[in-house]
Write a protein that holds these residues in place. Structure first.
Motif, short mmCIF file in Angstrom:
data_model
loop_
_atom_site.label_atom_id
_atom_site.label_comp_id
_atom_site.label_asym_id
_atom_site.label_seq_id
_atom_site.Cartn_x
_atom_site.Cartn_y
_atom_site.Cartn_z
N GLN A 34 0.83 -1.19 0.00
CA GLN A 34 0.00 0.00 0.00
C GLN A 34 0.88 1.26 0.00
O GLN A 34 2.10 1.16 0.05
CB GLN A 34 -0.99 -0.03 1.19
N ASP A 35 0.24 2.41 -0.06
CA ASP A 35 1.01 3.64 -0.28
C ASP A 35 1.87 4.06 0.89
O ASP A 35 2.72 4.94 0.75
CB ASP A 35 0.10 4.79 -0.72
N GLY A 36 1.70 3.43 2.06
CA GLY A 36 2.61 3.69 3.16
C GLY A 36 3.87 2.87 3.09
O GLY A 36 4.88 3.20 3.74
N THR A 37 3.86 1.80 2.31
CA THR A 37 5.00 0.88 2.25
C THR A 37 5.55 0.66 0.84
O THR A 37 6.72 0.31 0.68
CB THR A 37 4.58 -0.50 2.81
N ALA A 38 4.72 0.86 -0.17
CA ALA A 38 5.14 0.59 -1.55
C ALA A 38 6.31 1.46 -2.01
O ALA A 38 7.22 0.95 -2.69
CB ALA A 38 3.96 0.74 -2.50
N PRO A 39 6.35 2.76 -1.70
CA PRO A 39 7.48 3.57 -2.20
C PRO A 39 8.84 3.03 -1.77
O PRO A 39 9.77 2.98 -2.59
CB PRO A 39 7.20 4.95 -1.61
N LEU A 40 8.97 2.60 -0.52
CA LEU A 40 10.24 2.03 -0.07
C LEU A 40 10.52 0.71 -0.77
O LEU A 40 11.67 0.42 -1.15
CB LEU A 40 10.24 1.84 1.45
N ALA A 41 9.49 -0.10 -0.97
CA ALA A 41 9.67 -1.37 -1.66
C ALA A 41 10.13 -1.14 -3.10
O ALA A 41 11.03 -1.83 -3.60
CB ALA A 41 8.37 -2.17 -1.65
N ILE A 42 9.53 -0.17 -3.77
CA ILE A 42 9.92 0.16 -5.15
C ILE A 42 11.36 0.65 -5.20
O ILE A 42 12.16 0.24 -6.05
CB ILE A 42 8.96 1.21 -5.73
N SER A 43 11.73 1.54 -4.26
CA SER A 43 13.10 2.05 -4.20
C SER A 43 14.10 0.92 -3.97
O SER A 43 15.14 0.85 -4.65
CB SER A 43 13.21 3.09 -3.08
N SER A 44 13.78 0.01 -3.04
CA SER A 44 14.68 -1.11 -2.77
C SER A 44 14.79 -2.04 -3.97
O SER A 44 15.88 -2.54 -4.29
CB SER A 44 14.17 -1.89 -1.55
N PHE A 45 13.66 -2.28 -4.64
CA PHE A 45 13.64 -3.12 -5.83
C PHE A 45 14.56 -2.54 -6.90
O PHE A 45 15.36 -3.27 -7.52
CB PHE A 45 12.20 -3.22 -6.34
N GLU A 46 14.48 -1.24 -7.12
CA GLU A 46 15.30 -0.61 -8.16
C GLU A 46 16.78 -0.62 -7.80
O GLU A 46 17.64 -0.76 -8.67
CB GLU A 46 14.78 0.81 -8.40
N LYS A 47 17.07 -0.50 -6.50
CA LYS A 47 18.47 -0.53 -6.07
C LYS A 47 19.09 -1.91 -6.25
O LYS A 47 20.31 -2.04 -6.34
CB LYS A 47 18.58 -0.12 -4.60
N MET A 48 18.25 -2.95 -6.33
CA MET A 48 18.75 -4.31 -6.57
C MET A 48 19.18 -4.50 -8.02
O MET A 48 19.77 -5.52 -8.37
CB MET A 48 17.67 -5.33 -6.21
N GLY A 49 18.86 -3.52 -8.87
CA GLY A 49 19.28 -3.60 -10.26
C GLY A 49 18.43 -4.51 -11.11
O GLY A 49 18.85 -4.90 -12.22
N VAL A 50 17.24 -4.84 -10.60
CA VAL A 50 16.36 -5.75 -11.35
C VAL A 50 15.46 -4.91 -12.26
O VAL A 50 15.02 -3.82 -11.90
CB VAL A 50 15.49 -6.58 -10.38
N GLN A 51 15.17 -5.44 -13.44
CA GLN A 51 14.38 -4.69 -14.41
C GLN A 51 12.89 -4.98 -14.32
O GLN A 51 12.07 -4.09 -14.53
CB GLN A 51 14.87 -5.01 -15.83
N ARG A 52 12.54 -6.24 -14.01
CA ARG A 52 11.12 -6.63 -14.07
C ARG A 52 10.68 -7.37 -12.81
O ARG A 52 11.44 -8.15 -12.23
CB ARG A 52 10.84 -7.54 -15.28
N VAL A 53 9.44 -7.15 -12.42
CA VAL A 53 8.81 -7.93 -11.36
C VAL A 53 8.67 -9.38 -11.85
O VAL A 53 8.42 -9.63 -13.03
CB VAL A 53 7.42 -7.35 -11.02
#
Length: 419
Positions: A34-53
């Motif tokens: 949800q919007d209280g937790t998703a932004p951090l999850a998205i940021s962490s996902f992008e820092k992992m260098g992964v392109q796709r879910v």
């Protein structure tokens, strides 16, 4: 020795037989943030260098905690979520669609036997559907977004056998508050709580969601109901996948087994500022109320609104009480409108706000003043939970909240139902 429901579901999802205490890596059926937790999850996902879910059909983002946005900074986070969802192709439930824990099952994303995680502590709600669901942190969710897997420690299980019939004026919320009072806030820490017994067959699906929603308030990792025909019908009407009904073995080991006869249970209220400070309503009856809240992921479903409307029909909310109503989803709101429920509530003096979490988490749409008393159908009453650390929050059922809104003080709903 046999296995519990939790042991069976985690065994299926790591492709080997496991027992409580083992550390496992499991395949996941669905992910949510949800919007209280998703932004951090998205940021962490992008820092992992992964392109796709790993699989966009197995993930949803929900904008519900700050919906509609009350601040510029929040609006920018919402834009981040919308852009990510559009780029990745994951499901996005935007402003006004509803609360994550209503939408994930309502929209047919999950079914019996699933393993589900969400970046929200009340993800345990979905266990009403005979599945294992639990809340995780944003960084754990990011790793799962990349791999479709997550590690778990297989929890020990507690079995609660429910017997008897709930008396008039007593509801699922009263039952789970009573259980939390018995177990205390940490009495089931990292356990899976299984619900069974004759009473379960009498409980609506809305009632089961209410109970599963609050097991985390006694520390539990998950709350799981055994499946019956009612549950199967509910889930098959919504989810296209075939349900996998999971039942415990007769000789499964439980850390604790509790049998509870609810026949004499009375309406319950949790006093500030702990969810386990639970008493019978008559112990707090007469406490002045400034605000009443009907809604949240615990009690914002159609059945909850119907219960309140039955008490409020033809009556007026106490003049000095603000009565805030928050439907759990757009679908619930539309159904409540079509059945005339919303009209009854508004005529009684209710203030209707958009489906979402605002008042519950204290982001907007109902932050109380210093020293005010609030009675709410929410799941938490910690100091500051509704946005003001100097306010007092009491938790109760929709019936008790509606009766209290009428009386201007905490009141026993049975008095109004008898009239």
């Amino acid at each position: 020795m046999g296995r519990t429901i939790a042991e069976k579901i985690l065994s299926e999802h790591c492709q080997r037989e496991v027992r409580a205490g083992e550390i496992v890596v499991c395949d996941l059926d669905f992910l949510m943030a949800q919007d209280g937790t998703a932004p951090l999850a998205i940021s962490s996902f992008e820092k992992m260098g992964v392109q796709r879910v790993f699989d966009p059909q197995k993930m949803a983002l929900v904008i519900d905690h700050n919906s509609p946005s009350p601040l510029e900074s929040v609006s920018n986070l919402h834009a981040l979520m919308r852009n990510f969802a559009a780029d990745q192709g994951v499901f996005l439930y935007d402003v006004g669609e509803g609360i994550c824990h209503q939408l994930v099952p309502e929209r047919g994303h999950i079914t019996c036997g699933d393993l589900v995680i969400g970046a929200d502590s009340h993800t345990c709600t979905y266990g009403a559907l005979n599945l294992f669901s639990t809340g995780v942190g944003s960084t754990d969710l990011a790793a799962a977004m990349m791999t479709g897997k997550l590690w778990f420690k297989v929890p020990e299980s507690i079995r609660i056998i429910l017997r008897g019939k709930l008396p008039p004026g007593v509801y699922a919320k009263d039952l789970i508050l009573h259980l939390i009072g018995k177990f205390t806030a940490d009495g089931a820490t990292y356990r899976a709580v299984e619900f069974s017994g004759q009473l379960v067959a009498d409980l609506s699906m809305e009632a089961r969601f209410t109970i599963a929603n609050m097991v985390v308030e006694m520390g539990a990792k998950a709350g799981i109901f055994e499946a019956d025909e009612r549950a199967l019908q509910w889930v098959t009407e919504r989810c296209p996948r075939t349900p996998r009904v999971i039942a415990p073995d007769p000789d499964a080991y439980y850390l604790q087994t509790m049998e509870l006869d609810v026949t004499q249970l009375s309406p319950q209220v949790a006093k500030p500022h702990q969810v386990d400070r639970v008493v019978a309503v008559d112990e707090v009856a007469g406490v002045r109320i400034d605000q009443a809240v009907l809604g949240t992921c615990t009690n914002g479903r159609l059945e909850d609104l119907e219960v309140a409307a039955a008490i409020l029909k033809g009556r007026k909310v106490y003049p000095e009480v603000r009565f805030i109503v928050v439907p759990a989803s757009r679908y619930v709101l539309l159904e409540a409108i079509s059945k005339g429920i919303i009209e009854i509530l508004i005529k009684a003096g209710a203030v209707l706000v958009a489906p979402g979490c605002g008042p519950c988490v204290g982001t907007h749409a109902g932050i109380p003043s210093d020293g005010e008393n609030v009675i709410s159908t929410a799941n938490r009453n910690f100091r500051g939970r509704m946005g003001n650390s100097k306010a007092n929050i009491y938790l109760a059922s929709p019936a008790t909240v509606a009766a209290s809104a009428l009386a201007g003080k905490i009141a026993d709903p049975r008095e109004y139902l008898e009239r």
